[in-house]
Motif scaffolding. Sequence first.
Motif, PDB file in Angstrom:
ATOM      1  N   ASP A   1       6.639  -4.096   2.346  1.00 59.14           N
ATOM      2  CA  ASP A   1       5.471  -4.291   3.221  1.00 59.14           C
ATOM      3  C   ASP A   1       4.559  -3.072   3.198  1.00 59.14           C
ATOM      4  OD1 ASP A   1       6.273  -6.809   3.922  1.00 59.14           O
ATOM      5  OD2 ASP A   1       7.262  -6.194   5.776  1.00 59.14           O
ATOM      6  N   ASN A   2       5.162  -1.887   3.285  1.00 57.83           N
ATOM      7  CA  ASN A   2       4.363  -0.661   3.258  1.00 57.83           C
ATOM      8  C   ASN A   2       3.718  -0.449   1.891  1.00 57.83           C
ATOM      9  OD1 ASN A   2       4.828   0.076   5.918  1.00 57.83           O
ATOM     10  ND2 ASN A   2       6.676   1.241   5.428  1.00 57.83           N
ATOM     11  N   LEU A   3       4.456  -0.788   0.850  1.00 59.29           N
ATOM     12  CA  LEU A   3       3.907  -0.645  -0.500  1.00 59.29           C
ATOM     13  C   LEU A   3       2.715  -1.574  -0.705  1.00 59.29           C
ATOM     14  CD1 LEU A   3       7.083  -0.378  -2.755  1.00 59.29           C
ATOM     15  CD2 LEU A   3       5.366   1.385  -2.392  1.00 59.29           C
ATOM     16  N   LYS A   4       2.847  -2.805  -0.240  1.00 63.14           N
ATOM     17  CA  LYS A   4       1.763  -3.773  -0.413  1.00 63.14           C
ATOM     18  C   LYS A   4       0.497  -3.297   0.280  1.00 63.14           C
ATOM     19  CE  LYS A   4       0.672  -8.681   0.096  1.00 63.14           C
ATOM     20  NZ  LYS A   4       1.171  -9.999   0.531  1.00 63.14           N
ATOM     21  N   GLU A   5       0.666  -2.728   1.456  1.00 65.36           N
ATOM     22  CA  GLU A   5      -0.478  -2.256   2.240  1.00 65.36           C
ATOM     23  C   GLU A   5      -1.146  -1.048   1.597  1.00 65.36           C
ATOM     24  OE1 GLU A   5      -1.350  -0.696   6.812  1.00 65.36           O
ATOM     25  OE2 GLU A   5       0.537  -1.678   6.312  1.00 65.36           O
ATOM     26  N   ASN A   6      -0.349  -0.224   0.899  1.00 72.64           N
ATOM     27  CA  ASN A   6      -0.879   1.033   0.355  1.00 72.64           C
ATOM     28  C   ASN A   6      -0.769   1.114  -1.168  1.00 72.64           C
ATOM     29  OD1 ASN A   6      -1.327   2.655   2.981  1.00 72.64           O
ATOM     30  ND2 ASN A   6       0.778   1.931   3.201  1.00 72.64           N
ATOM     31  N   TRP A   7      -0.687  -0.030  -1.830  1.00 73.25           N
ATOM     32  CA  TRP A   7      -0.394  -0.020  -3.265  1.00 73.25           C
ATOM     33  C   TRP A   7      -1.451   0.716  -4.082  1.00 73.25           C
ATOM     34  CZ3 TRP A   7       3.738  -0.175  -5.899  1.00 73.25           C
ATOM     35  CH2 TRP A   7       3.708  -0.384  -7.278  1.00 73.25           C
ATOM     36  N   LYS A   8      -2.714   0.594  -3.725  1.00 78.23           N
ATOM     37  CA  LYS A   8      -3.767   1.291  -4.473  1.00 78.23           C
ATOM     38  C   LYS A   8      -3.572   2.800  -4.406  1.00 78.23           C
ATOM     39  CE  LYS A   8      -7.458  -2.155  -4.266  1.00 78.23           C
ATOM     40  NZ  LYS A   8      -8.847  -2.443  -3.816  1.00 78.23           N
ATOM     41  N   ASN A   9      -3.202   3.293  -3.234  1.00 77.70           N
ATOM     42  CA  ASN A   9      -2.959   4.727  -3.079  1.00 77.70           C
ATOM     43  C   ASN A   9      -1.726   5.159  -3.867  1.00 77.70           C
ATOM     44  OD1 ASN A   9      -5.141   4.968  -1.333  1.00 77.70           O
ATOM     45  ND2 ASN A   9      -3.902   4.583   0.484  1.00 77.70           N
ATOM     46  N   VAL A  10      -0.708   4.312  -3.859  1.00 76.86           N
ATOM     47  CA  VAL A  10       0.518   4.612  -4.608  1.00 76.86           C
ATOM     48  C   VAL A  10       0.201   4.738  -6.095  1.00 76.86           C
ATOM     49  CG1 VAL A  10       2.750   3.670  -5.351  1.00 76.86           C
ATOM     50  CG2 VAL A  10       2.083   3.541  -2.947  1.00 76.86           C
ATOM     51  N   GLU A  11      -0.576   3.806  -6.611  1.00 74.20           N
ATOM     52  CA  GLU A  11      -0.915   3.824  -8.034  1.00 74.20           C
ATOM     53  C   GLU A  11      -1.787   5.030  -8.386  1.00 74.20           C
ATOM     54  OE1 GLU A  11      -1.763  -0.372  -9.714  1.00 74.20           O
ATOM     55  OE2 GLU A  11      -0.165   0.789 -10.631  1.00 74.20           O
TER      56      GLU A  11
ATOM     57  N   LYS B   1       8.742   6.926 -16.529  1.00 78.21           N
ATOM     58  CA  LYS B   1       7.679   5.970 -16.867  1.00 78.21           C
ATOM     59  C   LYS B   1       8.241   4.556 -16.942  1.00 78.21           C
ATOM     60  CE  LYS B   1       4.228   8.593 -19.492  1.00 78.21           C
ATOM     61  NZ  LYS B   1       3.643   8.788 -20.842  1.00 78.21           N
ATOM     62  N   ILE B   2       9.348   4.426 -17.651  1.00 84.06           N
ATOM     63  CA  ILE B   2       9.981   3.112 -17.795  1.00 84.06           C
ATOM     64  C   ILE B   2      10.418   2.588 -16.430  1.00 84.06           C
ATOM     65  CG2 ILE B   2      11.991   1.904 -18.736  1.00 84.06           C
ATOM     66  CD1 ILE B   2      11.831   3.837 -21.143  1.00 84.06           C
ATOM     67  N   LYS B   3      11.002   3.482 -15.647  1.00 84.97           N
ATOM     68  CA  LYS B   3      11.479   3.106 -14.313  1.00 84.97           C
ATOM     69  C   LYS B   3      10.318   2.620 -13.441  1.00 84.97           C
ATOM     70  CE  LYS B   3      14.501   5.917 -12.608  1.00 84.97           C
ATOM     71  NZ  LYS B   3      15.123   7.090 -11.931  1.00 84.97           N
ATOM     72  N   TYR B   4       9.190   3.326 -13.521  1.00 89.15           N
ATOM     73  CA  TYR B   4       8.034   2.956 -12.701  1.00 89.15           C
ATOM     74  C   TYR B   4       7.431   1.628 -13.161  1.00 89.15           C
ATOM     75  CZ  TYR B   4       3.527   3.073 -10.361  1.00 89.15           C
ATOM     76  OH  TYR B   4       2.428   2.740  -9.600  1.00 89.15           O
ATOM     77  N   GLU B   5       7.311   1.431 -14.467  1.00 89.57           N
ATOM     78  CA  GLU B   5       6.726   0.193 -14.985  1.00 89.57           C
ATOM     79  C   GLU B   5       7.583  -1.011 -14.608  1.00 89.57           C
ATOM     80  OE1 GLU B   5       3.801  -0.441 -16.340  1.00 89.57           O
ATOM     81  OE2 GLU B   5       3.318   1.661 -15.985  1.00 89.57           O
ATOM     82  N   GLU B   6       8.893  -0.852 -14.676  1.00 88.82           N
ATOM     83  CA  GLU B   6       9.791  -1.941 -14.282  1.00 88.82           C
ATOM     84  C   GLU B   6       9.631  -2.248 -12.796  1.00 88.82           C
ATOM     85  OE1 GLU B   6      13.618  -0.521 -15.432  1.00 88.82           O
ATOM     86  OE2 GLU B   6      13.438  -1.235 -17.509  1.00 88.82           O
ATOM     87  N   PHE B   7       9.526  -1.184 -12.006  1.00 89.68           N
ATOM     88  CA  PHE B   7       9.355  -1.355 -10.559  1.00 89.68           C
ATOM     89  C   PHE B   7       7.996  -1.983 -10.251  1.00 89.68           C
ATOM     90  CE2 PHE B   7       8.058   0.460  -6.397  1.00 89.68           C
ATOM     91  CZ  PHE B   7       9.036  -0.142  -5.612  1.00 89.68           C
ATOM     92  N   LYS B   8       6.971  -1.561 -10.975  1.00 85.48           N
ATOM     93  CA  LYS B   8       5.624  -2.106 -10.778  1.00 85.48           C
ATOM     94  C   LYS B   8       5.608  -3.606 -11.077  1.00 85.48           C
ATOM     95  CE  LYS B   8       0.873  -1.598 -12.448  1.00 85.48           C
ATOM     96  NZ  LYS B   8      -0.030  -0.839 -13.359  1.00 85.48           N
ATOM     97  N   ASN B   9       6.258  -4.002 -12.155  1.00 87.80           N
ATOM     98  CA  ASN B   9       6.327  -5.428 -12.502  1.00 87.80           C
ATOM     99  C   ASN B   9       7.068  -6.217 -11.422  1.00 87.80           C
ATOM    100  OD1 ASN B   9       4.977  -4.990 -14.910  1.00 87.80           O
ATOM    101  ND2 ASN B   9       6.854  -4.736 -16.098  1.00 87.80           N
TER     102      ASN B   9
END
Length: 219
Positions: free
Chosen positions: A48-58, A89-97
Amino acid sequence: MRNIKIAAAVTLLVLGLTSCKDEKQEKAQKTIDSYVAYVDSVKNVSADNLKENWKNVEAEYDRKSQEAQTALADLKDNSAATEKINASKIKYEEFKNEMTTVFAPPAPSPKQQLRDALFGAGKIGDDMNFSWVNAKNIHSVYQQFVHTVENNKDKYSREDWDEVKLMYEALDSRKNTVEKEGLTAEDNRKIAGLKIKFAPMYTVNRMGAKSEENKEAKK
């Protein structure tokens, strides 16, 4: 004496350069460690927090990733650091997907898919609001409705036909209002023709769908 002073100066210079070099490498390593730690920390944040702040996270990820890549040049032996960065990088891309799937809106229900086909995506929701239908577009709305039904009549179940009937009656109700708001005689005639086309198509195919349903129930 002079030679001693020169040697001392050279020694101090070498020590100073070595110290600066060590500090630069230490700073580079901290930058890379910060990037790795950021990737790990993001995975611990609630969806929920990630969805709200995803642009900032990226944005923060991109910044730290670029800094980490730049820092590699300051390391004498950067093979281990490169592996750490690539692994993160791989870990983040998998998590992003994974998060992209989580954040995706739920697929519309079969009923909503039918409404979207009859009127256009998102035009008619659970509130059954037809206020967007007016004297200028009502003929095209009827056209899309009747032609969509005609193209899919062999695919509709009994429940689909019941939904089609419900939507048709709601559109007819809106037409009664639109007639008082400037509906032209020409469009009214065209709509009447579409209604004549729809009525028997509905009756015959609704009965056929019910008959098929009864046959299936007896098997």
